[in-house]
Design a protein around this motif. Structure first.
Motif, PDB file in Angstrom:
ATOM      1  N   ASP A 197     -14.381  43.554  22.134  1.00 45.28           N
ATOM      2  CA  ASP A 197     -13.567  43.077  21.015  1.00 45.28           C
ATOM      3  C   ASP A 197     -12.206  42.563  21.450  1.00 45.28           C
ATOM      4  N   GLN A 198     -11.767  42.965  22.634  1.00 42.00           N
ATOM      5  CA  GLN A 198     -10.407  42.597  23.030  1.00 42.00           C
ATOM      6  C   GLN A 198     -10.321  41.179  23.590  1.00 42.00           C
ATOM      7  N   VAL A 199     -11.471  40.613  23.870  1.00 40.75           N
ATOM      8  CA  VAL A 199     -11.476  39.341  24.595  1.00 40.75           C
ATOM      9  C   VAL A 199     -11.853  38.218  23.629  1.00 40.75           C
ATOM     10  N   PRO A 200     -11.244  37.039  23.796  1.00 42.48           N
ATOM     11  CA  PRO A 200     -11.529  35.957  22.860  1.00 42.48           C
ATOM     12  C   PRO A 200     -13.025  35.722  22.670  1.00 42.48           C
ATOM     13  N   ASP A 201     -13.377  35.298  21.474  1.00 39.52           N
ATOM     14  CA  ASP A 201     -14.789  35.137  21.122  1.00 39.52           C
ATOM     15  C   ASP A 201     -15.492  34.067  21.931  1.00 39.52           C
ATOM     16  N   GLY A 202     -14.759  33.061  22.306  1.00 41.57           N
ATOM     17  CA  GLY A 202     -15.398  31.979  23.024  1.00 41.57           C
ATOM     18  C   GLY A 202     -14.466  30.802  23.089  1.00 41.57           C
ATOM     19  N   PRO A 203     -14.943  29.719  23.676  1.00 35.43           N
ATOM     20  CA  PRO A 203     -14.064  28.554  23.799  1.00 35.43           C
ATOM     21  C   PRO A 203     -13.701  27.994  22.424  1.00 35.43           C
TER      22      PRO A 203
END
Lengths: 179, 932
Positions: free
Chosen positions: B12-18
């Motif tokens: 959850d801490q990391v961006p969902d995608g480009p």
């Protein structure tokens, strides 16, 4: 169109096949890049680079199940390269440059705090453990794929992953508990 | 937290995608790359074309889908007849992330300027090709597939094999610099036969200014003639940049403290690109007029029907970008020269080892006068902060610095923005921080095995040294035994320390348990900690200790279980069933709750608690229902429409073994909200979702307390509603809501809907219903009265009006027997509205100042406004007169029963300027009015 057919189509130059392949791998590749670079802007560059590099070398990729590992490896290699280049240039950034090159104040909030925290925590782990976490959680590789990448038995990958999680739990302590 | 939860948290801490823009960019670049592949497969060979004459420049055939890439491109026509050649500049700040820009050169002359990335030039099939002048390195390679870095290897191979045509050379051009950021080559240095295979050359080098000439295949001369587009300008161009050399801008870089010249300082002329720029393409004429194109993606430049294809340029990201236009290095006197084509907003960036990066404006005003004195650029020495991390015990840093990193925060004074970055010290704990400008730094050090350390330092020009002492983690350890001296295993140990960070403090918890020998060990970070011990069957211990390296042993006193019992009642002393009671332990350590639920007689019992301090909280949580099989009452979930909010009741301290009985827990009775819902068509709406919220205060979100569905007749009800401001909301398309304030056990009626409503009411004076009055009722719509109803009160003193739309109404009641009238406003917001009115008992005395008025003169009060609602122009004039009176002496007029409102005084029809406000309908007031 299954994945091997899709890969063959990309080799032939089929743009829609590429799009399908891209759509399938974009999230894993991007998230993996983020945890390496800690910054979206740098991740953006690596990400684009990796896909274009993939297209250049698509003939060399043996099978469809090697596409994602290839992309992730490519991200990693490029990341190491860019770090090395930056080091060779002997241009340690001064604060003023950091400030100048950095985003404007109002863009600063875009910096994902959680991402930074995770990337820093990962840096504190032994590299093979950190990489296992990146590949497994963000790169969405299976233990077996990671085992191939790292040329170790799958059991070792599992052990590394579990050790890494334990350490992360400790390192991220309070943040995790606050959830 | 389980592994699975941790994994999820990490995810959850990391961006969902480009981003969508990045998606579009990559897909577009991919499509382009694939398109190139398809063309090559088809073996398409382009015919030789000639670049001549007038060029129609059509930039940017955007063939790429995706919003982010749909950039408006400029289309320009430029007259090149007088110039003879183009300079073609291709750049992208992010060129390293892209394939090299590619130029397919047919016949003609193209000057390439300021190529940031290597530019790959494809040689035509059978043309000859040469480079007239240029700087940087030029490489030749054979396979287009490779990017330029790989071409390097190819180049090596070619040299070894000697398979490349004899005349072809791989040359690195570096001629004498003119000191103006680029060098020139005056004669041909490289010639390549295109041959039947396509060949490519790559030109690299910042500030490259290379002139490429492709000549016809039929010309067998070993040195191809440049194709002269316009002989005159070609000749004119033969003299190297006459107007520019004379106009060079000269400057000097000096030390800002000593004024000494700085040799070897590098001065770069930097230009910002605007934010919307996506890559750039520039065309320059020989007279250096720069025509700058916009985004270059899959770009085709059409030159009089001939084409130069440029591919591989990707859009740069959004945001301000800079480009180095030219660079110069200072000589021994600190002097530099730069060409003078500065544009507004340009700046010079000067850097030299040991100095902070300097920025100086370099606009047209700085370069206006060619004979002006040199520009002076002062560089301030860098601020270097040397930090030593020194463990206070004098031992070397543990862990070799591997697990140590430091964060630096510099407040910038721009709002609350701070810039922070981190670095890893050397294994010996030393590191150096180079700051461009003096700044106040806050440092935070994390080092494994040590307590977190913070320090602040002012970075000054020159060197500042700082030693940060690191305190080792203290261990807290010891044995836990019972009174008999036997070890107690599985005791939960919590070590709580307060960590003071840069921006406040936080609590740090470390937990541990005793082993079979009763031994425990916990790391801590702080010089003072609170240690809490909890074990079943023992009295919990909590105490503040200063870890000093010595064992901390504890003896646990065995505890006898405590209990608490009593009865839950409402404020009318009626027993309350289904109340969930929780005893939550106070103090540090594990939070544990001991629960009990009240039965039908309100009795509850909470048992098996260790002694200690507790907070008792109560909450109606269950409905008691009869189990049809056993006949006994049992718990059932509370219906949705019954609000349950826990009420923190009281602090209770239980001594060892205490069995407290007879505790009476009194729950405040909640309020009740009932209502009815009608749809837009006026029909009663069943199964509508109605929610009860506590509205957000100062932002935040509304708290949903309960929700319910309307019954078949549109009715709904909320029970046990807490006091305070609440909102009852519908979920229909209009999103209607009503705000209300609940006090204790009140009942509020809330109706939703726009169906015709009816109003009834009675007016009482001194407790007696008035039966003689007439009423008028009107709805206020945009400052006018609508839906007016007139009538008289019936024999019971009631007035009635029905079939009224909902809205804001004015009710006017006039009593002919007393000559007085009253006005009321009300919100008709329910289907059946009942008014209970009391005739005002106020007395207003008007005293006329000056000469008395004539006998028989009437004084009237004209209503101007009720509360904030202005009535002039809304209420018909006849209704505005509220009261009137005559006076015997011509001086004192007394008016009774004046209702709340603001009035203007009229004496015998003449309006005075005097206004009076009646707030209290039971008060007497005296107002003096001058004789008109």
């Amino acid at each position: 169109m299954d994945e091997s057919e899709e890969l063959r189509a990309v080799r032939r130059g089929d743009a829609s096949a590429f799009e399908a392949l891209y759509t399938r791998h974009r999230i894993a590749v991007y998230r993996y890049a983020c945890t390496l670079t800690r910054q979206r802007s740098d991740a953006d560059d690596l990400f684009q680079d990796a896909f274009l590099g993939f297209l250049r070398n698509v003939q060399e990729i043996r099978s469809a199940d090697r596409v994602l590992p290839y992309l992730l490896r490519s991200i990693r290699n490029r990341h190491i390269d860019s770090r090395r280049r930056a080091a060779n240039k002997n241009e340690s950034l001064t604060a003023a440059e950091v400030r100048a090159a950095g985003s404007a104040p109002w863009q600063h909030s875009e910096e994902v705090e959680g991402l930074k925290q995770i990337a820093l925590a990962l840096q504190q782990l032994p590299e093979e453990q950190a990489e296992t976490v990146r590949l497994r959680i963000y790169g969405e590789l299976s233990y077996d794929d990671i085992a191939i990448e790292h040329a170790v038995p799958a059991a070792t990958v599992r052990t590394r992953f579990r050790l890494a999680l334990d350490k992360l739990r400790h390192l991220l302590g309070r943040s995790v508990r606050d959830v | 937290m389980s592994d699975r939860e941790l994994e999820q948290w990490l995810r959850d801490q990391v961006p969902d995608g480009p981003s969508a823009a990045l998606d579009a960019r990559v897909i577009a670049a991919g499509r382009r790359a694939l398109a190139g592949r398809r063309q090559r497969r088809a073996g398409a060979a382009a015919a030789a074309l000639i670049l001549v004459g007038l060029a129609a420049l059509s930039l940017g055939r955007d063939r790429i889908a995706g919003d982010a890439l749909r950039t408006a491109h400029a289309a320009q026509r430029i007259d090149v007849a007088e110039h003879g050649y183009f300079e073609l500049g291709v750049g992208s700040r992010f060129a390293h992330a892209t394939p090299a820009p590619r130029l397919r050169l047919e016949l003609g002359t193209v000057e390439v300027h300021a190529v940031h990335a290597p530019l790959v030039v494809e040689l035509p099939g059978d043309a000859r090709f040469h480079i007239e002048r240029g700087v940087g390195s030029v490489r030749i390679f054979e396979q287009e597939e490779r990017d330029v870095s790989q071409a390097n290897q190819q180049e090596q191979t070619l040299r070894q094999n000697r398979s490349w045509p004899r005349k072809s050379l791989v040359v690195v051009l570096s001629l004498a610099a003119l000191g103006i950021g680029w060098v020139e080559l005056q004669h041909e240095v490289l010639q390549v036969d295109g041959g039947s295979e396509h060949k490519f050359i790559a030109i690299e080098g910042l500030g490259a200014k290379t002139r490429l000439v492709a000549s016809t295949a039929t010309n067998s001369s070993p040195v191809a003639q440049p194709l002269r587009v316009n002989p005159d300008t070609e000749a004119a161009d033969a003299s190297p940049r006459p107007e520019n050399d004379s106009a060079l801008v000269r400057g000097r870089v000096i030390d800002g403290v000593t004024n000494a010249a700085i040799e070897g300082a590098k001065v770069a002329w930097v230009r910002h690109w605007d934010e919307s720029r996506v890559g750039m393409l520039t065309l320059r004429s020989a007279s250096r007029r720069m025509i700058r194109g916009v985004a270059a993606k899959d770009l085709t430049v059409e030159l009089d029907g001939s084409r130069v294809d440029l591919t591989g340029i990707v859009p740069a990201r959004e945001g301000p970008r800079t480009e180095i236009v030219a660079e110069s290095e200072c000589d021994a006197d600190g002097m530099f020269t730069l060409p003078p084509q500065a544009q507004p907003g340009d700046f010079l960036r000067a850097r030299a080892s040991g100095y902070a990066l300097g920025r100086f404006p370099f606009g047209p005003e700085q370069v206006a006068a060619a004979d002006s004195p040199p520009i002076e650029l002062q560089l301030t020495p860098e601020c270097v902060v040397r930090v030593d991390l020194a463990p206070i015990d004098g031992a070397p840093l543990k862990g070799g610095g591997t697990f140590t990193f430091a964060e630096f925060t510099t407040p910038l004074g721009v709002a609350d923005w701070t810039v922070s970055w981190d670095m890893r010290p050397e294994p010996n704990g030393a590191f150096e921080l180079v700051i461009g400008e003096p700044a106040e730094l806050a440092l935070k050090i994390w080092a494994q095995g040590y307590a977190d350390a913070t320090a602040s330092v002012r970075a000054r020009p020159g060197e500042t040294r700082l030693t940060i002492p690191l305190e080792q983690h203290a261990h807290v350890y010891g044995h836990v035994t019972n009174a008999a001296g036997d070890p107690v295993p599985r005791v939960a140990i919590h070590v709580i320390s307060t960590k003071r960070g840069l921006f406040g403090s936080s609590e740090n918890h470390v937990s541990s348990t005793t082993n079979a020998e009763g031994f425990y060990l916990a790391n801590t970070y702080a010089p003072e900690v609170t240690i809490a011990l909890q074990a079943d069957g023992f009295v919990p211990i909590s105490q503040v200790v200063k870890p000093d390296g010595n064992a901390l042993d504890f003896v646990l006193e065995s505890a006898d279980a405590c209990s608490l019992s009593g009865r839950v009642v409402d404020e009318f002393a009626e027993p309350l069933a289904g109340v969930d009671l929780r005893m939550i332990n106070d103090g540090p350590g594990l939070i544990r709750a001991y629960r009990g639920v009240s039965d039908e007689s309100g009795e509850f019992d909470v048992s098996d608690m260790p002694p200690g301090a507790y907070t008792l909280s109560a909450e109606i949580r269950f409905a008691m229902e009869l189990d049809p099989t056993s006949g006994e009452s049992r718990r059932a979930p509370l219906p949705e429409h019954v609000v349950h909010v826990p009420v923190r009741m009281q602090q209770i301290r239980l001594e060892n073994g205490e069995q407290r009985v007879g505790v009476e827990v009194r729950l405040p009775a909640g309020g009740r909200i009932t209502g009815r819902y009608r749809g837009a068509d006026g029909a009663l709406g069943a199964y509508e979702w109605i929610a009860l919220y506590r509205p957000a205060v100062l932002g935040g979100s509304h708290e949903l307390l309960a929700s319910t569905r309307t019954s078949a007749d549109g009715g709904f009800e909320f029970l046990s509603v807490p006091s305070g401001t609440l909102a009852v909301a519908t979920s229909d398309a209009e999103g209607k809501y009503r705000l209300l304030t609940m006090h204790g056990a009140e009942t509020h009626v809330v109706e939703f809907g726009s169906a015709p409503a009816s109003v009834t009411g009675v007016v009482r004076r001194e407790g007696q219903a008035i039966t003689t009055a007439a009423f008028a009722l009107g709805r206020v719509v945009e400052g006018e009265l609508a839906d007016t109803r007139l009538g008289s009160l019936d024999a019971d003193g009631r007035f009635k009006a029905s079939d009224l739309p909902w809205g804001l109404y004015l009710l006017h009641i006039s009593d002919p027997t007393t000559g007085t009238a009253m006005l009321r406003r009300f919100d008709l917001d329910r289907a059946q509205f009942d008014l209970e009115l009391a005739w005002p008992r106020s007395v207003v005395t008007i005293k006329v100042q000056g000469a008395p008025v004539a006998a028989g003169t009437r004084v009237r009060l004209t209503l101007v406004a009720i509360d904030e609602l202005r009535l002039e122009g809304v209420v018909p004039p006849g209704h505005l007169a509220i009261a009137s009176a005559t006076s015997a002496d011509g001086r004192t007029f007394t008016l009774g029963g004046v209702a709340r409102g603001r009035y203007r005084v009229q004496i015998d029809g003449a309006s005075s300027n005097v206004e009076l406000t009646v707030d209290d309908e039971n008060a007497e007031m005296v107002v003096e009015v001058p004789n008109p």
